[in-house]
Design a protein around this motif. Structure first.
Motif, short mmCIF file in Angstrom:
data_model
loop_
_atom_site.label_atom_id
_atom_site.label_comp_id
_atom_site.label_asym_id
_atom_site.label_seq_id
_atom_site.Cartn_x
_atom_site.Cartn_y
_atom_site.Cartn_z
N ARG A 141 1.79 8.99 -7.90
CA ARG A 141 2.59 9.91 -8.73
C ARG A 141 2.26 9.71 -10.21
O ARG A 141 2.08 10.69 -10.96
N LEU A 142 2.16 8.46 -10.64
CA LEU A 142 1.86 8.18 -12.05
C LEU A 142 0.43 8.58 -12.40
O LEU A 142 0.18 9.12 -13.49
N LEU A 143 -0.50 8.32 -11.50
CA LEU A 143 -1.89 8.72 -11.75
C LEU A 143 -2.00 10.24 -11.86
O LEU A 143 -2.73 10.76 -12.71
N TRP A 144 -1.28 10.96 -11.01
CA TRP A 144 -1.34 12.41 -11.04
C TRP A 144 -0.68 12.98 -12.29
O TRP A 144 -1.07 14.04 -12.78
N GLU A 145 0.31 12.27 -12.81
CA GLU A 145 0.97 12.72 -14.04
C GLU A 145 0.09 12.49 -15.27
O GLU A 145 0.24 13.19 -16.27
N MET A 201 0.82 -1.21 0.00
CA MET A 201 0.00 0.00 0.00
C MET A 201 0.86 1.26 0.00
O MET A 201 0.51 2.27 -0.64
N GLU A 202 1.99 1.22 0.70
CA GLU A 202 2.91 2.36 0.67
C GLU A 202 3.43 2.59 -0.75
O GLU A 202 3.51 3.73 -1.22
N GLN A 203 3.77 1.50 -1.45
CA GLN A 203 4.24 1.63 -2.83
C GLN A 203 3.16 2.23 -3.72
O GLN A 203 3.45 3.09 -4.56
N GLU A 204 1.92 1.79 -3.54
CA GLU A 204 0.84 2.33 -4.36
C GLU A 204 0.62 3.82 -4.08
O GLU A 204 0.45 4.62 -5.01
N GLU A 205 0.61 4.17 -2.80
CA GLU A 205 0.35 5.57 -2.45
C GLU A 205 1.50 6.48 -2.86
O GLU A 205 1.28 7.66 -3.13
#
Length: 235
Positions: A140-144, A131-135
């Protein structure tokens, strides 16, 4: 200079609920009296509920979140998808261990129940790291690649895909895990979207899970009058 507004975090609330469920189940298994049939059944039922929650959660990510990201950043979910496959293998192993516990005589459960507890502990640790990796990385990738409006629409598709039982289970663990501001904001939005009787039932389930102070803050945010109980009064 003003700081940029925070981006929409599609993982934040559901991961709080999942972390709460993981920790509670691990504690339940750790303190269980396995020679008490009713307590043992309740502990294993909670474990099964956790595994249902986890399977549902990663299925929605695989079916909805990952394709949205892959469409705009091919290969971006390779690590997360591999982690999900390992989680499924771990859950199958936990199912098998729990089934073995059920069929063992009470006095012979000791070694196996400790093995189950340790395997759940490792599962909790693996999920926390994932979950830490996803968050960190997936956000970051989703926001980009996506606007906040697109991410909110994606979350709405996830919510719409849940059955009533799945939604009830999610809310049971997620709402108490939120802070007062998050909880109030979520419920204000929910009240505008669901029938009044469903919203009231959600509050009725949530109430006993909150401290008196958090309950009072929620009532104030929702504009609800609350009857003061004797237990809420100072000594």
């Amino acid at each position: 200079m003003l700081s940029p507004a925070p981006r929409f975090d599609i993982y934040a609330f559901i991961h709080k609920g999942l972390r709460a469920h993981l920790m509670h189940t691990l504690s339940t298994l750790g303190r269980c009296d396995w020679q008490d049939c009713a307590e043992a059944r309740a502990a294993l039922a909670e474990l099964q509920g956790l595994l249902v929650f986890c399977r549902s959660h990663i299925a929605r990510e695989d079916e909805l979140v990952h394709p949205a990201l892959e469409q705009r950043r091919p290969g971006a979910t390779r690590y997360s998808s591999a982690a999900h496959r390992l989680h499924r293998q771990a859950m199958d192993e936990l199912d098998s261990l729990a089934e073995q516990v059920i069929h063992l005589p009470m006095l012979r459960r000791g070694d196996l129940t400790h093995r189950l507890y340790r395997r759940v502990a490792r599962f909790v640790a693996e999920n926390f790291e994932h979950m830490e990796q996803e968050e960190r990385d997936n956000n970051r990738l989703l926001w980009e690649t996506h606007s906040d409006a697109e991410l909110i629409a994606l979350e709405q598709r996830i919510v719409a895909s849940l059955s009533p039982d799945e939604m009830q289970h999610v809310l049971y663990w997620m709402l108490p895990a939120l802070n007062p501001e998050e909880r109030a904001g979520f419920l204000l939005e929910l009240r505008a979207k669901v029938p009044a009787e469903l919203f009231t039932a959600t509050l009725d389930t949530l109430g006993p899970q909150l401290s008196p102070r958090h309950h009072a803050r929620l009532d104030a945010a929702l504009g609800l009058a609350r009857t003061v109980e004797p237990a809420d009064l100072p000594a």
